[in-house]
Design an enzyme around this catalytic site. Structure first.
Site, PDB file in Angstrom:
ATOM      1  N   ASP A  62       0.818  -1.222  -0.149  1.00  0.00           N
ATOM      2  CA  ASP A  62      -0.021   0.325  -0.082  1.00  0.00           C
ATOM      3  C   ASP A  62       1.041   1.421   0.079  1.00  0.00           C
ATOM      4  OD1 ASP A  62      -2.609   0.983   0.100  1.00  0.00           O
ATOM      5  OD2 ASP A  62      -2.190   1.665   2.129  1.00  0.00           O
ATOM      6  N   THR A  95      -3.035   5.645  -4.167  1.00  0.00           N
ATOM      7  CA  THR A  95      -1.749   6.519  -3.451  1.00  0.00           C
ATOM      8  C   THR A  95      -0.517   6.029  -4.444  1.00  0.00           C
ATOM      9  OG1 THR A  95      -1.482   4.598  -2.059  1.00  0.00           O
ATOM     10  CG2 THR A  95      -2.816   6.469  -1.266  1.00  0.00           C
ATOM     11  N   THR A  96      -0.363   5.055  -4.622  1.00  0.00           N
ATOM     12  CA  THR A  96       0.823   4.523  -5.615  1.00  0.00           C
ATOM     13  C   THR A  96       0.731   5.257  -6.871  1.00  0.00           C
ATOM     14  OG1 THR A  96       0.837   2.409  -4.351  1.00  0.00           O
ATOM     15  CG2 THR A  96       2.434   2.632  -6.307  1.00  0.00           C
ATOM     16  N   ASP A 388      -8.985  -0.214   1.209  1.00  0.00           N
ATOM     17  CA  ASP A 388      -9.119   0.483  -0.154  1.00  0.00           C
ATOM     18  C   ASP A 388     -10.433  -0.065  -0.982  1.00  0.00           C
ATOM     19  OD1 ASP A 388      -6.743   1.517   0.609  1.00  0.00           O
ATOM     20  OD2 ASP A 388      -5.656   0.610  -1.119  1.00  0.00           O
TER      21      ASP A 388
HETATM   22  N1  ATP Z   1      -5.766  -7.310 -13.735  1.00  0.00           N
HETATM   23  C1  ATP Z   1      -5.180  -6.210 -13.746  1.00  0.00           C
HETATM   24  N2  ATP Z   1      -4.328  -5.781 -14.951  1.00  0.00           N
HETATM   25  C2  ATP Z   1      -3.565  -4.793 -15.084  1.00  0.00           C
HETATM   26  N3  ATP Z   1      -3.645  -3.914 -14.315  1.00  0.00           N
HETATM   27  C3  ATP Z   1      -4.398  -3.908 -13.168  1.00  0.00           C
HETATM   28  C4  ATP Z   1      -4.889  -5.464 -12.973  1.00  0.00           C
HETATM   29  N4  ATP Z   1      -5.640  -4.888 -11.900  1.00  0.00           N
HETATM   30  C5  ATP Z   1      -5.727  -3.548 -11.337  1.00  0.00           C
HETATM   31  N5  ATP Z   1      -4.653  -3.001 -12.232  1.00  0.00           N
HETATM   32  C6  ATP Z   1      -4.283  -1.496 -12.055  1.00  0.00           C
HETATM   33  O1  ATP Z   1      -3.404  -1.430 -10.930  1.00  0.00           O
HETATM   34  C7  ATP Z   1      -3.445  -0.163 -10.483  1.00  0.00           C
HETATM   35  C8  ATP Z   1      -3.485  -0.172  -8.904  1.00  0.00           C
HETATM   36  O2  ATP Z   1      -2.422  -0.694  -8.575  1.00  0.00           O
HETATM   37  P1  ATP Z   1      -2.140  -0.437  -6.848  1.00  0.00           P
HETATM   38  O3  ATP Z   1      -3.422  -0.893  -6.223  1.00  0.00           O
HETATM   39  O4  ATP Z   1      -0.903  -1.500  -6.397  1.00  0.00           O
HETATM   40  O5  ATP Z   1      -1.920   1.246  -6.580  1.00  0.00           O
HETATM   41  P2  ATP Z   1      -2.740   2.008  -6.401  1.00  0.00           P
HETATM   42  O6  ATP Z   1      -4.180   1.662  -6.218  1.00  0.00           O
HETATM   43  O7  ATP Z   1      -2.283   3.315  -7.176  1.00  0.00           O
HETATM   44  O8  ATP Z   1      -2.071   2.559  -4.903  1.00  0.00           O
HETATM   45  P3  ATP Z   1      -2.555   1.873  -3.433  1.00  0.00           P
HETATM   46  O9  ATP Z   1      -3.463   0.668  -3.653  1.00  0.00           O
HETATM   47  O10 ATP Z   1      -1.100   1.496  -2.987  1.00  0.00           O
HETATM   48  O11 ATP Z   1      -3.140   3.048  -2.655  1.00  0.00           O
HETATM   49  C9  ATP Z   1      -4.371   0.212 -11.311  1.00  0.00           C
HETATM   50  O12 ATP Z   1      -4.005   1.331 -12.396  1.00  0.00           O
HETATM   51  C10 ATP Z   1      -5.240  -0.592 -12.051  1.00  0.00           C
HETATM   52  O13 ATP Z   1      -5.848  -0.354 -12.981  1.00  0.00           O
HETATM   53 MG    MG Z   2      -4.834   0.312  -5.320  1.00  0.00          MG
END
Ligand code: ATP
Ligand code: MG
Length: 553
Positions: A62, A95-96, A388
């Site tokens: 996260d 957030t990332t 989340d």
């Molecule tokens: N099956 C998938 N294939 C490709 N991308 C995906 C898939 N599932 C989720 N994602 C992508 O992953 C990203 C989110 O990743 P992640 O949850 O690690 O980071 P975040 O939401 O930006 O930050 P955090 O969850 O740490 O607050 C989004 O861009 C989402 O579209």
């Molecule tokens: Mg996320």
């Protein structure tokens, strides 16, 4: 004062870095933060293990948690962490993404600065681009039926994959959707309002994640204080007490000296009487169950048991706050002034296996998501993922706008922003283009983290979007560029809007600075630095982070 002599207004220890050096310093600090979280992006992103100064370990994916746990002591880096915190507060997820985009914006801004483009033009261009991006997001977003359970489940899954929820994602996403729906009400204007206050998350270690469950009402993970008490009560009047059922202690230390056994007996009798009165007060109120946040004296436990009252002591404050909603009670902090109005009503049942009480209310609502996992680390990361997912599902239910994930939205935005750049005059145009490039970092990193070639993926994605496939994204489960919306990789529009806004605001904040005046030393690396100051070298305070995290990145 003599002419021509500089006036010294800063102390000897103070440091000052100006213009280009200040920008370099700030940009490298901000980028270091973004680099630190990049590898965690997406379902195939890696986790980080953070060990704090007390030796306690957090394992997480996260973004905001990583940045908060990292012991960062650099003012610019802290500004970037604020981006993550704002994103967390406003959207609960992404957030990332927000931090990674902010880092990339600054990287591209650095190139523009190299070309002698003034920071003001870059700032203006970034601002224009982010405004435009928000409009385009609204245009691209699909309005969905907020009763569409399949879609809501997809939103939940997209958000929680990568955070310890993979194996059980069908089960968990269903729990999340059910949980959100049970705390959703329609307001007078016919809009859905989700009140996550009525949702409580409890965690328990020892069983598998798949055994997580959604329960009506609340739970209290405690035992009755006395063996002879009932362990369940139907249709019960419930007292929530924030006051000890103990002998009142005097504020000042007192010493009582007794000269004969009678006196001692009297003294003890008095204490006994006090406790008895307290229990009688509870019984007179008509309470069948008491959840007490404070302690209960042994003797009082005995009296309570005799009255047939179920009592629990040292209940968590948060549990009491939640039960207050579930059973529609007030928390009583003074028994003497309590009335029957303060009592709540509901059923209390005992789960002997898990050794906890379920409390279901009449009329008032509230649900508990009971998360289980084998160990603390598993449950903690699961809880972050679930939090989340709850936030994004709640947003989708109230906002109704969603986007295709897996980089689809970012590539489409980049392409539209490049078109928009043509209409922007002057050097701002270059900044708008740089903004578009920065957004494409998301699909590049998603590909990279999935072990794919990021350039090839981006080329394929751009080609698909040029053909008009607005929802073409990278699905890291099939490793193909495909319609991610159809594949169920779906994100709420609101979170993305927030991410692009906060990323560009943070970048602009950093770019606007041309002078750093520090009361202390900016560089942790004292001496041996030929450039004499922090710029060019590792930014002050980041050295510790680089070292500490080095083995994990
Ligand atoms: N099956 C998938 N294939 C490709 N991308 C995906 C898939 N599932 C989720 N994602 C992508 O992953 C990203 C989110 O990743 P992640 O949850 O690690 O980071 P975040 O939401 O930006 O930050 P955090 O969850 O740490 O607050 C989004 O861009 C989402 O579209
Ligand atoms: Mg996320």
């Amino acid at each position: 004062m003599q002419q021509g002599q500089p006036m010294i207004v800063m102390s000897e220890d103070a440091q000052r870095v100006k213009d280009k050096d200040a920008q370099d310093y700030n940009i490298s600090a901000a980028r270091a933060v973004a680099e630190a979280v990049r590898s965690t992006l997406g379902p195939k992103g890696m986790d980080k293990m953070l060990v704090d100064s007390m030796g306690s370990v957090t394992i997480t994916n996260d973004g905001v948690t990583i940045l908060q746990e990292m012991d960062i002591d650099n003012p610019t880096a802290e500004m970037i962490i604020e981006v993550a915190e704002t994103q967390e507060d406003e959207a609960g997820d992404g957030t990332t993404t927000a931090v990674a985009i902010a880092g990339e914006l600054l990287k591209n801004a650095e190139d523009l600065l190299e070309q002698d483009i003034h920071p003001t033009a870059i700032i203006k261009g970034f601002h224009l681009a982010s405004e435009q991006a928000r409009e385009e997001i609204d245009d691209i977003a699909r309005d969905v039926d907020t009763d569409d359970e399949d879609l809501l489940r997809s939103v939940a899954e997209t958000s929680m994959t990568g955070k310890g929820a993979e194996v059980n994602k069908e089960h968990l996403s269903q729990l999340i959707v059910d949980a959100v729906r049970s705390v959703t009400v329609e307001n007078d204007a016919g809009e859905n309002v989700v009140d996550l206050e009525f949702l409580n998350i409890e965690t328990q270690t020892g069983r598998s994640v798949g055994e997580s469950d959604l329960l009506e009402g609340g739970i209290v993970d405690k035992d009755p204080v006395h063996d002879n008490m009932p362990t369940a009560a139907e249709n019960a009047d419930i007292l929530l007490l924030n006051q000890p059922i103990e002998v009142e202690e005097t504020d000042v230390d007192t010493e009582v000296s007794v000269t004969d056994p009678d006196q001692l007996q009297k003294f003890l009798d008095r204490e006994e009487k006090q406790l008895k009165e307290k229990v009688e007060a509870i019984a007179d109120l008509g309470a069948d169950v008491v959840f007490c946040q404070k302690g209960i004296d042994d003797l009082a436990q005995h009296y309570l048991a005799k009255e047939g009252i179920l009592a629990v002591r040292r209940a968590k404050k948060s549990d009491l706050e939640f039960l207050k909603e579930v059973v529609d009670a007030s928390i009583v902090s003074d028994l003497e002034s309590a009335t029957t109005e303060d009592l709540g009503h509901g059923d209390v049942t005992r789960d002997d296996e898990d050794e906890l009480f379920y409390v279901e209310g009449e009329g008032a609502h509230g649900v508990t998501l009971l998360l289980r996992g084998s160990t603390d680390h598993v449950v903690d990361e699961l809880e972050r993922g679930i939090n989340d997912a709850l936030d994004v599902v709640a947003q989708t239910v109230s906002d109704g706008r969603v986007l295709a994930g897996g980089g689809a939205i970012e590539v489409e935005l980049a392409s539209r922003l490049r078109d928009y750049a043509d209409s922007v005059s002057g050097r701002e145009q270059l900044a708008v283009e740089a903004y578009a490039d920065s957004l494409e970092l998301v699909p590049r990193v998603l590909a990279e983290n999935a072990g794919l070639d990021s350039i090839d993926t981006l080329v394929d994605l751009r080609a698909a979007h040029d053909e008009g496939d607005v929802t073409a994204g990278l699905n890291v489960f099939s490793n193909d560029v495909e319609d991610t919306f159809e594949a169920g990789v779906v994100e709420p529009a609101h979170a993305k809007e927030q991410a692009v806004t906060s990323a560009s605001e943070a970048a602009n904040l950093v770019l606007k600075i041309d002078d750093i005046i520090s009361a202390g030393d900016l560089s942790t690396d004292k001496g041996g630095d030929e450039e004499g100051g922090a710029p060019g070298g590792a930014p002050g305070g980041m050295g510790g982070m680089g070292g500490g995290m080095g083995g994990m990145m």
